[in-house]
Write a protein that holds these residues in place. Structure first.
Motif, PDB file in Angstrom:
ATOM      1  N   VAL A 117       0.846  -1.199   0.000  1.00  0.00           N
ATOM      2  CA  VAL A 117       0.000   0.000   0.000  1.00  0.00           C
ATOM      3  C   VAL A 117       0.883   1.251   0.000  1.00  0.00           C
ATOM      4  O   VAL A 117       0.616   2.205  -0.726  1.00  0.00           O
ATOM      5  N   ALA A 118       1.948   1.221   0.783  1.00  0.00           N
ATOM      6  CA  ALA A 118       2.874   2.360   0.801  1.00  0.00           C
ATOM      7  C   ALA A 118       3.480   2.582  -0.586  1.00  0.00           C
ATOM      8  O   ALA A 118       3.593   3.729  -1.040  1.00  0.00           O
ATOM      9  N   LYS A 119       3.828   1.504  -1.275  1.00  0.00           N
ATOM     10  CA  LYS A 119       4.361   1.628  -2.633  1.00  0.00           C
ATOM     11  C   LYS A 119       3.299   2.176  -3.582  1.00  0.00           C
ATOM     12  O   LYS A 119       3.613   2.976  -4.467  1.00  0.00           O
ATOM     13  N   MET A 120       2.060   1.747  -3.400  1.00  0.00           N
ATOM     14  CA  MET A 120       0.984   2.269  -4.248  1.00  0.00           C
ATOM     15  C   MET A 120       0.856   3.770  -4.069  1.00  0.00           C
ATOM     16  O   MET A 120       0.743   4.515  -5.045  1.00  0.00           O
ATOM     17  N   GLU A 121       0.859   4.221  -2.832  1.00  0.00           N
ATOM     18  CA  GLU A 121       0.688   5.644  -2.547  1.00  0.00           C
ATOM     19  C   GLU A 121       1.892   6.466  -2.991  1.00  0.00           C
ATOM     20  O   GLU A 121       1.777   7.669  -3.205  1.00  0.00           O
ATOM     21  N   ALA A 122       3.030   5.814  -3.162  1.00  0.00           N
ATOM     22  CA  ALA A 122       4.236   6.499  -3.639  1.00  0.00           C
ATOM     23  C   ALA A 122       4.369   6.410  -5.159  1.00  0.00           C
ATOM     24  O   ALA A 122       5.366   6.870  -5.718  1.00  0.00           O
ATOM     25  N   ALA A 123       3.370   5.831  -5.816  1.00  0.00           N
ATOM     26  CA  ALA A 123       3.355   5.669  -7.273  1.00  0.00           C
ATOM     27  C   ALA A 123       4.556   4.867  -7.767  1.00  0.00           C
ATOM     28  O   ALA A 123       5.108   5.133  -8.836  1.00  0.00           O
ATOM     29  N   ASP A 124       4.952   3.870  -6.996  1.00  0.00           N
ATOM     30  CA  ASP A 124       6.071   3.017  -7.368  1.00  0.00           C
ATOM     31  C   ASP A 124       5.771   2.310  -8.692  1.00  0.00           C
ATOM     32  O   ASP A 124       4.666   1.816  -8.906  1.00  0.00           O
ATOM     33  N   LEU A 128      -3.854  -0.362  -8.316  1.00  0.00           N
ATOM     34  CA  LEU A 128      -4.250   0.978  -7.888  1.00  0.00           C
ATOM     35  C   LEU A 128      -5.765   1.160  -8.025  1.00  0.00           C
ATOM     36  O   LEU A 128      -6.431   1.646  -7.107  1.00  0.00           O
ATOM     37  N   ILE A 129      -6.295   0.734  -9.156  1.00  0.00           N
ATOM     38  CA  ILE A 129      -7.733   0.891  -9.392  1.00  0.00           C
ATOM     39  C   ILE A 129      -8.539  -0.003  -8.459  1.00  0.00           C
ATOM     40  O   ILE A 129      -9.530   0.437  -7.862  1.00  0.00           O
ATOM     41  N   ARG A 130      -8.131  -1.265  -8.292  1.00  0.00           N
ATOM     42  CA  ARG A 130      -8.846  -2.158  -7.369  1.00  0.00           C
ATOM     43  C   ARG A 130      -8.847  -1.600  -5.947  1.00  0.00           C
ATOM     44  O   ARG A 130      -9.844  -1.698  -5.230  1.00  0.00           O
ATOM     45  N   SER A 131      -7.744  -0.992  -5.548  1.00  0.00           N
ATOM     46  CA  SER A 131      -7.648  -0.422  -4.205  1.00  0.00           C
ATOM     47  C   SER A 131      -8.583   0.773  -4.048  1.00  0.00           C
ATOM     48  O   SER A 131      -9.238   0.927  -3.011  1.00  0.00           O
TER      49      SER A 131
END
Length: 104
Positions: free
Chosen positions: A68-75, A83-86
């Motif tokens: 989740v942290a990587k998602m929010e950092a646009a890794d 990203l979309i599923r989240s």
């Protein structure tokens, strides 16, 4: 960038341009990076607004807090699908997704 600042930098010998120019990205690649960043920002904002921890979101999407942290950092290792599923798991609608991508 302000016109005056740009002029001063160029007069001092600096080249001024965008990250896409610096990285020699194609317009398609630059757009993809922009979309990823906008979705990541929307995810972080929606999660914070709902007062949900990264750990709780990870549980909901059957992932890990670090993911989740990587998602929010646009890794770059995070898929657009995740990203979309989240975002959908947090109650986002199609319109919310479109707004996030459009940057409105």
């Amino acid at each position: 960038m302000e016109r005056g600042k740009r002029s001063r930098l160029q007069a001092a010998g600096w080249k001024v341009g965008s990250a896409a120019n610096f990285l020699d990205l194609s317009p398609k690649d630059a757009l993809l990076i922009d979309i990823r960043a906008r979705l990541a920002s929307a995810l972080a904002a929606r999660r914070a607004k709902k007062q949900i921890t990264q750990t709780e979101l990870a549980r909901r999407i059957q992932s890990s807090q670090s993911r989740v942290a990587k998602m929010e950092a646009a890794d770059a290792s995070v898929s657009l699908d995740l990203l979309i599923r989240s975002l959908l798991a947090l109650g986002a609608t199609r319109k919310d997704l479109a707004t996030a991508i459009a940057g409105k």
